[in-house]
Write a protein that holds these residues in place. Structure first.
Motif, PDB file in Angstrom:
ATOM      1  N   ARG A 109       0.837  -1.213   0.000  1.00 25.95           N
ATOM      2  CA  ARG A 109       0.000   0.000   0.000  1.00 25.95           C
ATOM      3  C   ARG A 109       0.868   1.257   0.000  1.00 25.95           C
ATOM      4  O   ARG A 109       0.547   2.239  -0.674  1.00 25.95           O
ATOM      5  CB  ARG A 109      -0.930  -0.016   1.220  1.00 25.95           C
ATOM      6  CG  ARG A 109      -2.123  -0.944   0.998  1.00 25.95           C
ATOM      7  CD  ARG A 109      -3.104  -0.863   2.125  1.00 25.95           C
ATOM      8  NE  ARG A 109      -2.768  -1.789   3.195  1.00 25.95           N
ATOM      9  CZ  ARG A 109      -3.191  -1.691   4.438  1.00 25.95           C
ATOM     10  NH1 ARG A 109      -3.973  -0.684   4.771  1.00 25.95           N
ATOM     11  NH2 ARG A 109      -2.861  -2.571   5.339  1.00 25.95           N
TER      12      ARG A 109
ATOM     13  N   GLU B 168      -9.932  -2.453  -4.814  1.00 25.93           N
ATOM     14  CA  GLU B 168     -10.839  -1.311  -4.653  1.00 25.93           C
ATOM     15  C   GLU B 168     -10.071  -0.001  -4.816  1.00 25.93           C
ATOM     16  O   GLU B 168     -10.535   0.948  -5.446  1.00 25.93           O
ATOM     17  CB  GLU B 168     -11.502  -1.348  -3.259  1.00 25.93           C
ATOM     18  CG  GLU B 168     -12.629  -2.344  -3.134  1.00 25.93           C
ATOM     19  CD  GLU B 168     -13.769  -2.061  -4.117  1.00 25.93           C
ATOM     20  OE1 GLU B 168     -14.137  -0.881  -4.279  1.00 25.93           O
ATOM     21  OE2 GLU B 168     -14.259  -3.021  -4.746  1.00 25.93           O
TER      22      GLU B 168
ATOM     23  N   ARG C 105      -8.405 -10.545   1.913  1.00 23.19           N
ATOM     24  CA  ARG C 105      -8.948  -9.231   2.270  1.00 23.19           C
ATOM     25  C   ARG C 105      -8.048  -8.112   1.736  1.00 23.19           C
ATOM     26  O   ARG C 105      -8.538  -7.121   1.190  1.00 23.19           O
ATOM     27  CB  ARG C 105      -9.081  -9.122   3.800  1.00 23.19           C
ATOM     28  CG  ARG C 105      -9.617  -7.770   4.262  1.00 23.19           C
ATOM     29  CD  ARG C 105      -9.641  -7.698   5.778  1.00 23.19           C
ATOM     30  NE  ARG C 105     -10.680  -8.558   6.335  1.00 23.19           N
ATOM     31  CZ  ARG C 105     -11.955  -8.186   6.486  1.00 23.19           C
ATOM     32  NH1 ARG C 105     -12.334  -6.968   6.128  1.00 23.19           N
ATOM     33  NH2 ARG C 105     -12.830  -8.996   7.006  1.00 23.19           N
TER      34      ARG C 105
ATOM     35  N   GLN D 297      -8.564  -7.698  -1.941  1.00 25.13           N
ATOM     36  CA  GLN D 297      -9.825  -7.015  -2.249  1.00 25.13           C
ATOM     37  C   GLN D 297      -9.696  -5.507  -2.012  1.00 25.13           C
ATOM     38  O   GLN D 297     -10.151  -4.692  -2.822  1.00 25.13           O
ATOM     39  CB  GLN D 297     -10.937  -7.606  -1.372  1.00 25.13           C
ATOM     40  CG  GLN D 297     -12.334  -7.350  -1.893  1.00 25.13           C
ATOM     41  CD  GLN D 297     -12.504  -7.766  -3.348  1.00 25.13           C
ATOM     42  OE1 GLN D 297     -12.097  -8.848  -3.753  1.00 25.13           O
ATOM     43  NE2 GLN D 297     -13.062  -6.877  -4.159  1.00 25.13           N
ATOM     44  N   GLU D 298      -9.065  -5.148  -0.890  1.00 29.73           N
ATOM     45  CA  GLU D 298      -8.901  -3.720  -0.567  1.00 29.73           C
ATOM     46  C   GLU D 298      -8.041  -3.021  -1.611  1.00 29.73           C
ATOM     47  O   GLU D 298      -8.332  -1.894  -2.020  1.00 29.73           O
ATOM     48  CB  GLU D 298      -8.258  -3.579   0.818  1.00 29.73           C
ATOM     49  CG  GLU D 298      -9.210  -3.905   1.958  1.00 29.73           C
ATOM     50  CD  GLU D 298      -8.519  -3.900   3.322  1.00 29.73           C
ATOM     51  OE1 GLU D 298      -9.211  -4.178   4.313  1.00 29.73           O
ATOM     52  OE2 GLU D 298      -7.302  -3.641   3.377  1.00 29.73           O
TER      53      GLU D 298
END
Lengths: 338, 473
Positions: free
Chosen positions: A153, A186, A179, A182-183
């Motif tokens: 990130r 998005e 998870r 998926q984040e």
């Protein structure tokens, strides 16, 4: 998301145009004529098996490597102006390393200033980006203490620090838990939607390409074997696959035997067989599914569904084999290799 | 206050200025090197080394009555030699290390020019030199013992050290530029360092003659050592010996020219230009250099000194001591008896003292350092007559030494030979001299590392207060 200035439009909203890019390493042809266009606000999936030329393509497009032939244009800037192009692009390379002794905020501040921004401007952008990627709470922690997902990130935040027009993400979800994947997906969607940036997404995860990307380029052994929107590529390839394969249908396991009995008597079905690893799934091989005539194929599908419905068998899933990007990818890359 | 808080505190002059890329890279590299990085660790090791070297120089100085000029020269020579090694270790990691850690790509993807990136990294790598030199100043001051040599020593040490450091750091970066891994980069850099260092450490006897002088002039480290020796120890005029600085300066200009003009604009993700071929080539160079260096040491003429005597002569010489164990700095006294065994009077006889270090393959020790009388003479001896001479020897260095006397009948005219006659040797075992703090050097020798440890502790403490030390989420 930070709003950025609009692109210097090439034609309509084309922000990256690659034209016949070629590269070879000695005798080996790594890339044989890559041509595609990326539009602002769209996500382009870059697909290909290992050694297909994805990394070479990304290295060329991010000015890390010079092509043997061909050229590309980013926001009207020709590929020979590498330094200017680097101002317009953001990159998350595969296996990006991080300095362990810096904090996330310091890291972004450093890179923002390297792009010629003032410390004050970079500070505002960095804090906003850290918030967007969910690292605001840990902005003053040493990167050495970050998990893999946090580093990914942070890498995306770094790729956006110069407010790029084109963002290249090479395997961004590699090593992340579901998870985290998926984040991140998005985040990528928002990146193109809210910032209006064009995103080139390199991934082995076909499902994520299918769910996030608007356009797709498929490479195999250095050759571009497919190009277009995801729907176009699937549709174009689907007919060939349908000719050879068939349908998949899923029913409750208690109805499986009855379903097989019903389906076996339908004349257009050559063979019905359970798919071992998938509970309740049946694979149907179709006889002469229209000879390329899509209309006949649709009617056969409807007939099969009607027969099951009439027999009061619940249908949990029904799909045309070849209707997924994975099928297209397997078919095209296999074809190119053979 | 964290860097973020500093930035948010208000848009000061600095925060509204676009900083040049080389300065940003420099700041980042310096921070990485000096806060928890390898520079601090290397400088700590250096201060420990400096303490030991200073102690040894001071001990030797007291024992051998070494003049302050020589001690200052030795100290500065060691400071430069070790600083070069540290600079090379840091610079050899500068690019290949980033490649290995996958951090170079992010840097190259920015719009900063390659040359500015190289400049920033280069400047950061040379920061170790002024720090190392400043750390060495108190010890140099101490060793100078108030002599005026301290000023020139510091001045010339700073100048020639800077010239060498620029060249060495540039060299390390060039090697790193052409290497894909730190292993290759370190191997090649250390090979070159060793190749340059070893000839510079050879005794003067190995470097005499035109070829020896030329090799010394061409070797940047040896040339700088010779320059410092001439200026600081022999007090020669600077202008007459500037020739010794030609090679180090030319070497630095050449290296920096290649680095900044040729290599820097082509900095890329992959190593240099030749990849695998270069790696094999560079390993071969490194290995070749080490083998060559070992060959040079093994064949050094300085290590091949020999003695020659002919005992069959009508004059005899004896000593009244066979073996003795003493402590360093003790004095011993003995007599030699010279007897004319011939049937006729002898010519004038010279008696010379010789001292051999048995622990270093018979290396000769200069008796001037050990005894107030190196030679004595006897006018003439009648047939069968004897003469006694008294000698005093100060045991200067610990170890096993052999003292023997040589009687030399004076030749009776031109073209007439004379045969020296050697006595039996006195085997002297000198045990070490122990003094806790020669010249009061111990507080400085130990204080440096301790002070640095304190600095490291406070720097870490300050850093930890600025960052959140929590674990991963």
């Amino acid at each position: 998301m930070v709003q950025r200035k609009g692109p210097n439009v090439l034609s309509s909203n084309e922000i990256l145009v690659a034209q016949d890019l070629r590269k070879s390493y000695g005798q080996r042809l790594a890339l044989q004529g890559l041509t595609f266009t990326l539009h602002a606000g769209r996500v382009l999936g870059f697909l290909g098996p290992n050694g297909a030329g994805k990394t070479t393509s990304i290295r060329i497009l991010t000015t890390m490597m010079k092509p043997d032939a061909g050229h590309f244009v980013v926001d009207g800037i020709k590929s020979k102006h590498a330094e200017q192009i680097r101002r317009k692009i953001g990159v998350l390379p595969e296996n990006l390393g991080f300095p362990r002794q810096m904090t996330a905020f310091e890291y972004l501040l450093y890179f923002g200033q390297l792009y010629g921004q003032t410390a004050a401007d970079t500070t505002a952008i960095a804090l906003k980006l850290l918030n967007d990627v969910g690292l605001h709470q840990r902005r003053n922690s040493l990167i050495g203490s970050y998990s893999h997902g946090m580093k990914q990130r942070l890498g995306i935040a770094r790729a956006l620090i110069n407010d790029p027009l084109v963002v290249f993400l090479d395997e961004p979800t590699l090593g992340l838990d579901p998870r985290g994947q998926q984040e991140l997906l998005e985040l990528i969607k928002n990146m193109s939607r809210e910032r209006g940036a064009g995103v080139v997404l390199c991934s082995h995860m076909l499902s994520e390409i299918e769910s996030v990307c608007d356009d797709v380029v498929i490479l195999s052994a250095g050759q571009m074997v497919a190009r277009g929107t995801v729907a176009e590529v699937i549709d174009r390839t689907q007919q060939n696959i349908v000719m050879r394969n068939g349908l998949r249908v899923q029913v409750p396991t208690t109805y499986l035997a009855r379903a097989i009995q019903i389906l076996r008597v339908i004349p257009s079905i050559m063979k019905v067989s359970p798919i071992g690893a998938m509970e309740g799934w049946l694979r149907l091989e179709i006889i002469e599914p229209g000879h390329g005539n899509a209309e006949v194929g649709y009617q056969i599908n409807n007939g099969i569904l009607s027969a099951l419905i009439r027999a009061k068998i619940p249908i949990l899933n029904f799909e045309v084999e070849g209707g997924r990007l994975q099928d297209v990818f397997m078919h095209l890359t296999e074809e190119a290799i053979t | 206050m964290s860097s973020e808080q500093k930035m948010m505190a208000g848009p000061g002059k600095r925060s509204n200025t676009v900083l040049p890329a080389w300065w940003l890279v420099f700041l980042k590299e310096v921070t990485e090197l000096w806060i928890g990085g390898k520079a601090l660790a290397l400088v700590f090791i250096y201060t420990v080394f400096l303490g030991v070297v200073t102690f040894v120089i001071a001990s030797n100085g007291e024992l051998r009555l070494t003049p302050p000029k020589e001690m200052v020269y030795e100290a500065i020579k060691n400071v430069i030699t070790v600083s070069l090694l540290i600079g090379l270790i840091i610079s050899a990691d500068s690019l290949s290390g980033e490649r290995e850690r996958n951090t170079l790509e992010a840097l190259l993807l920015t719009s900063a020019s390659r040359r500015q990136i190289i400049v920033g990294k280069f400047l950061a790598a040379i920061t170790v030199w002024p720090v190392a030199f400043v750390i060495a100043m108190p010890t140099v001051k101490l060793l100078s013992q108030g002599d005026a040599i301290f000023g020139p020593g510091i001045l010339w040490g700073a100048i020639v050290g800077t010239v060498l450091v620029l060249g060495y750091v540039g060299l390390g970066m060039l090697v790193s530029y052409w290497s894909n891994s730190n292993r290759t980069s370190y191997f090649v850099s250390m090979g070159i360092y060793t190749l340059i260092l070893i000839p510079a450490q050879l005794p003067g006897e190995a470097q005499t003659g035109v070829m020896g002088q030329l090799l010394q002039w061409m070797n940047p480290l040896a040339a700088v050592n010779q320059f410092l020796l001439n200026i600081l120890v022999h007090s020669f005029n600077f202008s007459e010996h500037i020739v010794w600085l030609e090679a180090p300066v030319a070497y630095a200009i050449l290296i920096l020219g290649i680095l900044f003009m040729y290599a820097a604009p082509g900095l890329r993700l992959e190593e240099g230009r030749g990849s695998r071929l270069w790696i094999r080539f560079s390993r071969a160079i490194g290995l070749g250099m080490i083998v060559t260096a070992i060959f040079i040491i093994g064949t050094s003429p300085a290590l091949a000194l020999q003695t020659w005597t002919d005992p069959d002569q009508p004059v005899q010489i004896s000593v009244n001591m066979e073996a003795k164990t003493v402590k360093a700095s003790d004095s011993i006294f003995f007599d030699t008896v010279v007897t004319n065994t011939a049937a006729e009077p002898s010519p004038m006889i010279l008696v010379a003292m010789n001292i051999i270090n048995l622990e270093h393959e018979g290396e000769a020790i200069d008796p001037e350092d050990w005894s107030p009388e190196r030679t004595q003479s006897i006018d003439s001896l009648a047939a069968g007559q004897s003469a006694t001479l008294s000698w005093r020897v100060n045991a200067i260095l610990d170890g096993e030494v052999l003292i023997y006397m040589v009687a030399i009948p004076q030749p009776e005219g031109q073209h007439v030979i004379s045969h020296p006659i050697a006595s039996r040797g006195i085997h002297l075992t000198v045990t070490p001299f122990t003094k806790l703090s020669p010249m009061g050097v111990l507080p400085v020798a130990m204080g440096g590392p301790l002070l640095l440890l304190l600095i490291i502790y406070f720097v870490s403490l300050s850093r930890n207060q600025n960052v959140d030390m929590g674990g991963s989420l």
